[in-house]
Design a protein around this motif. Structure first.
Motif, short mmCIF file in Angstrom:
data_model
loop_
_atom_site.label_atom_id
_atom_site.label_comp_id
_atom_site.label_asym_id
_atom_site.label_seq_id
_atom_site.Cartn_x
_atom_site.Cartn_y
_atom_site.Cartn_z
N PRO A 36 -46.72 11.49 4.06
CA PRO A 36 -45.48 11.40 4.84
C PRO A 36 -45.79 10.90 6.24
CG PRO A 36 -46.20 13.67 4.78
CD PRO A 36 -47.16 12.89 3.92
N TYR A 37 -45.06 9.88 6.67
CA TYR A 37 -45.32 9.26 7.98
C TYR A 37 -44.87 10.19 9.09
CZ TYR A 37 -45.98 5.23 5.05
OH TYR A 37 -46.43 4.38 4.08
N GLU A 38 -45.75 10.32 10.08
CA GLU A 38 -45.47 11.19 11.23
C GLU A 38 -45.78 10.41 12.50
OE1 GLU A 38 -46.73 15.55 9.67
OE2 GLU A 38 -48.35 14.19 10.18
N ILE A 39 -45.09 10.79 13.57
CA ILE A 39 -45.36 10.20 14.88
C ILE A 39 -46.42 11.08 15.56
CG2 ILE A 39 -44.42 9.57 17.13
CD1 ILE A 39 -43.32 7.87 14.83
N HIS A 40 -47.47 10.44 16.02
CA HIS A 40 -48.55 11.11 16.75
C HIS A 40 -48.56 10.55 18.17
CE1 HIS A 40 -50.87 12.64 13.17
NE2 HIS A 40 -49.99 11.82 12.61
#
Length: 79
Positions: A36-40
């Motif tokens: 799942p794509y996450e903002i870091h």
């Protein structure tokens, strides 16, 4: 090369297709490489790292106070 004249290595092993450098050059925001794509968000020097929200394609506001991204339609307030 950054405004201070230094070169920095970004965490290429973690950065996905989308990343954005903060206007002051201190932070990089990026989406993870795999779902799942996450903002870091991470300091250029790598001293601080935060996982913010699910989403992709982060972009900083011109003043560096907010981070917009494609996801749940939210805007994140940054340090």
């Amino acid at each position: 090369m950054w405004p201070d004249g230094a070169f920095y290595n970004l965490p290429a092993a973690r950065i996905g297709r989308y990343f954005s450098l903060s206007p002051d050059g201190r932070w990089v925001a990026y989406s993870s490489r795999q779902a799942p794509y996450e903002i870091h968000m991470e300091t250029i020097a790598g001293a601080q790292h935060r996982v913010l929200w699910p989403g992709e394609s982060p972009i900083w506001s011109p003043d560096g106070q907010k981070l917009a991204f494609y996801g749940r339609g939210e805007t994140a307030k940054c340090p």
